[in-house]
Design an enzyme around this catalytic site. Structure first.
Site, PDB file in Angstrom:
ATOM      1  N   CYS A  89       0.840  -1.207   0.000  1.00  0.00           N
ATOM      2  CA  CYS A  89       0.000   0.000   0.000  1.00  0.00           C
ATOM      3  C   CYS A  89       0.880   1.264   0.000  1.00  0.00           C
ATOM      4  CB  CYS A  89      -0.964  -0.065   1.186  1.00  0.00           C
ATOM      5  SG  CYS A  89      -2.375   1.010   0.949  1.00  0.00           S
TER       6      CYS A  89
ATOM      7  N   HIS B 176      -3.628  -5.559   0.678  1.00  0.00           N
ATOM      8  CA  HIS B 176      -3.048  -5.932   1.970  1.00  0.00           C
ATOM      9  C   HIS B 176      -2.969  -7.453   2.115  1.00  0.00           C
ATOM     10  CE1 HIS B 176      -2.774  -1.974   3.874  1.00  0.00           C
ATOM     11  NE2 HIS B 176      -3.779  -1.673   3.072  1.00  0.00           N
TER      12      HIS B 176
ATOM     13  N   GLU C 272      -1.614  -9.045   4.409  1.00  0.00           N
ATOM     14  CA  GLU C 272      -1.575  -9.424   5.829  1.00  0.00           C
ATOM     15  C   GLU C 272      -2.957  -9.630   6.437  1.00  0.00           C
ATOM     16  OE1 GLU C 272      -0.920  -6.563   4.441  1.00  0.00           O
ATOM     17  OE2 GLU C 272      -1.214  -4.839   5.740  1.00  0.00           O
TER      18      GLU C 272
ATOM     19  N   SER D 247       1.819 -12.459  38.634  1.00  0.00           N
ATOM     20  CA  SER D 247       0.448 -12.000  38.833  1.00  0.00           C
ATOM     21  C   SER D 247      -0.528 -13.149  38.662  1.00  0.00           C
ATOM     22  CB  SER D 247       0.121 -10.906  37.818  1.00  0.00           C
ATOM     23  OG  SER D 247       0.096 -11.461  36.521  1.00  0.00           O
TER      24      SER D 247
ATOM     25  N   GLY E 156      -1.165 -14.140  35.688  1.00  0.00           N
ATOM     26  CA  GLY E 156      -1.501 -13.992  34.276  1.00  0.00           C
ATOM     27  C   GLY E 156      -0.507 -14.762  33.422  1.00  0.00           C
ATOM     28  N   VAL E 157      -0.867 -14.959  32.144  1.00  0.00           N
ATOM     29  CA  VAL E 157      -0.045 -15.812  31.298  1.00  0.00           C
ATOM     30  C   VAL E 157       1.340 -15.222  31.055  1.00  0.00           C
ATOM     31  CG1 VAL E 157      -1.229 -14.963  29.235  1.00  0.00           C
ATOM     32  CG2 VAL E 157       0.059 -17.042  29.093  1.00  0.00           C
ATOM     33  N   ASP E 158       1.446 -13.892  30.905  1.00  0.00           N
ATOM     34  CA  ASP E 158       2.747 -13.315  30.552  1.00  0.00           C
ATOM     35  C   ASP E 158       3.771 -13.491  31.671  1.00  0.00           C
ATOM     36  OD1 ASP E 158       1.448 -12.597  28.273  1.00  0.00           O
ATOM     37  OD2 ASP E 158       1.174 -10.507  28.831  1.00  0.00           O
ATOM     38  N   SER E 159       3.396 -13.084  32.876  1.00  0.00           N
ATOM     39  CA  SER E 159       4.389 -13.212  33.952  1.00  0.00           C
ATOM     40  C   SER E 159       4.662 -14.687  34.247  1.00  0.00           C
ATOM     41  CB  SER E 159       3.955 -12.454  35.204  1.00  0.00           C
ATOM     42  OG  SER E 159       2.824 -13.031  35.796  1.00  0.00           O
TER      43      SER E 159
END
Ligand code: XMP
Length: 519
Positions: A88, A174, A176, A228, A230-233
């Site tokens: 684009c 696009h 993507e 925490s 949570g998945v990230d930590s």
């Protein structure tokens, strides 16, 4: 403050000119095992080429190449013999830079189009006609000398073009977005067949390279991490645990504002299963004390953020000499806080991530997930042996149940909310609606009471709202069309099992205009 640079070599560098789709370009490539990194166009050459990318993609943009301060093609790209794919705005930029003509179309072209292709490496093994997705105002009207069209649509004779050497390609559509049916294949063709990338970005490779980078950064020093639940930590902790073992201490602060069973499950998983060194602190009394009498949502968030840091600091101090603080920062956070041109998002709510602490704690930062998207974090978590209940956990706001307990946050009201919330989750799990069908589901306790009748008596009790949404990115959301019988069971159980609640309502608002959380 230091963090390891990207470690995986030989992928694709994406220059972000501010398109809303830039992250999708990176994800489509990574889903196919091709490492990709996003940079602002003004990033220095040394940074963009630090991990030796084999090709460069130029994203779309809200800008027009003819605007006075339109972002340009970096000069170093013209000197390097590296394949380029412009998408684009990226196409217009290439055409403009190499002497072609770009003009503003009379009106935006937005939506599906049929692309007639000319066989070439970019469209290798694809059908002659492709359904593609257009979203642009400007377009290329004259090709640079020697370039040729390799794809056209009814509206655009130059919908895809390439240079004489077959090193630079550009597409108006696009690839993507999922509406471009063979878009992922086009990106893979560019990366694998034109640039020579190997599809070697796999969970095993990510884990190996992360472990090596973490060991190199941390050496023999001590690391702490705020867990925490949570998945990230959790995934950050599991990676660090594997990388440096007992040099890691996880600190888990129970704020009293977590969901039912969460504190126990965090302690059980990390201490019991993974054998991590874990300090668990019950600070709930301090949190309830600090929140007494507070009803303003932003004030709640500030108080919780500050309390959390205090509790964390005081535990960290007890551990003696610690050099590193680990955080579960993931790639979208990195991109949004310093990435592309389109990164100046307005603050709607003060997002305080309880896993994330300010960097002025006199620690150096370790961010093991800094280059990973959420889906990659989950895949790695699973590969590291974390249980599904953690890997597939729905997101939970840092300030916890406090922002779902509208009005005053008291122990009694949070207990009520926790019980109602557990019923919502149990019933959705039982109906197999927790993964996929709902991206996030929870109960909210409203700051109001309503009249009811129970047995022969009048009641005047609190109201619970059930919120369940479907969303891809949490920026926009639809309310989940839950089956009536599931809603009926949830409602029946809440009014029967939770003391002090006599009415349940279902939130049928999209985001926008509402947000997912109520505060
Ligand atoms: P909203 O309510 O803004 O929420 O539509 C979008 C997503 O963000 C989560 N959320 C938070 N996460 N700290 C967090 O870590 C916060 O303060 C916070 N506030 C909202 C919310 O649960 C949803 O997934």
């Amino acid at each position: 403050m230091t963090s390891p640079r990207a470690f995986h070599k030989g992928g694709i560098a994406i220059l972000d000119y501010g398109s809303q789709y830039t992250q999708l370009i990176a994800r489509r490539l990574r889903e196919q095992g091709i490492y990709s990194e996003i940079f602002p166009p003004e990033a220095p050459e040394t940074q963009v080429f630090a991990s030796a990318p084999r090709g460069v993609i130029l994203s779309g943009s809200p800008h027009s190449v003819y605007e006075p301060n339109a972002p340009q093609l970096p000069a170093y790209l013209l000197k390097r013999d590296v394949p380029i794919l412009g998408i684009c705005y990226g196409m217009q930029l290439l055409a403009h830079t190499f002497g072609g003509g770009v003009s503003g179309a009379a009106r935006r072209e937005y939506g599906a189009a049929q692309l007639q292709i000319v066989p070439c490496p970019l469209f290798r093994d694809l059908p002659d006609q492709l359904a593609v997705w257009m979203s642009h105002a400007d377009h290329v009207e004259r090709l640079p000398a020697g370039w040729r069209a390799i794809g056209s649509t009814a509206n655009a004779p130059y919908a895809a073009i390439s240079d004489p050497e077959g090193r630079r390609y550009a597409v108006q559509f696009h690839p993507e977005v999922t509406h471009t049916i063979h878009g992922a294949a086009i990106l893979r063709n560019f990366a694998v067949h034109i640039c020579g990338c190997a599809p070697d970005w796999t969970p095993a490779a990510i884990i190996d390279e992360s472990l090596a980078a973490l060991r190199a950064q941390i050496g023999a020093e001590q690391v702490i991490l705020g867990l925490s639940g949570g998945v990230d930590s959790a995934v950050a902790a599991a990676l660090l645990q594997r990388a440096v073992g007992d040099q890691l201490t996880c600190i888990f602060i129970n704020t009293g504002l977590l969901r039912k069973g969460e504190p126990e499950s965090v302690v059980q998983t990390f201490q019991g299963q993974l054998g991590a060194r874990l300090v668990a602190v019950d600070a709930s009394e301090a949190f309830f004390e600090a929140l007494a009498g507070v009803t303003d949502p932003e004030q709640k968030r500030s108080i919780i953020g500050e309390r959390f840091i205090r509790a964390f600091e005081s535990e960290a101090r007890k551990l003696g000499k610690v050099k590193f603080l680990a955080q579960g920062t993931i790639y979208p956070d990195v991109i949004e806080s310093g990435g592309g041109l389109g990164s100046a998002a307005r603050t709607i709510k003060k997002h305080h991530n309880v896993g994330g602490l300010p960097a002025d704690l006199a620690f150096e930062l370790v961010e093991p997930l800094r280059y990973l998207f959420k889906d990659e974090v989950r895949r790695i978590g699973a590969a590291l042996g974390l249980p599904d209940s953690i890997v597939w956990r729905q997101p939970f706001p840092g300030p916890g149940l406090a922002v779902r307990c509208l009005g005053e946050v008291t122990f009694e009201r949070v207990e009520r909310l926790r019980a109602a919330d557990a019923i919502v989750l149990e019933e959705l799990a039982r109906a197999d609606l927790l993964r996929g069908e709902t991206s996030q589901a929870f109960a909210v306790l409203l700051p109001t009471r309503s009249v009811g009748v129970m047995g022969d008596g009048r009641t005047y009790q609190e109201v619970v709202a059930v919120r369940a949404v479907r969303t891809e990115d949490f920026m926009t959301a639809h309310w989940a069309r839950l089956p009536y019988d599931v809603l009926a069971r949830i409602s029946e159980r809440i009014v029967n099992e939770v003391q002090g609640v006599n009415r349940v309502v279902y939130d049928i608002t999209t985001k926008p205009p509402a947000t997912i959380e109520w505060e």
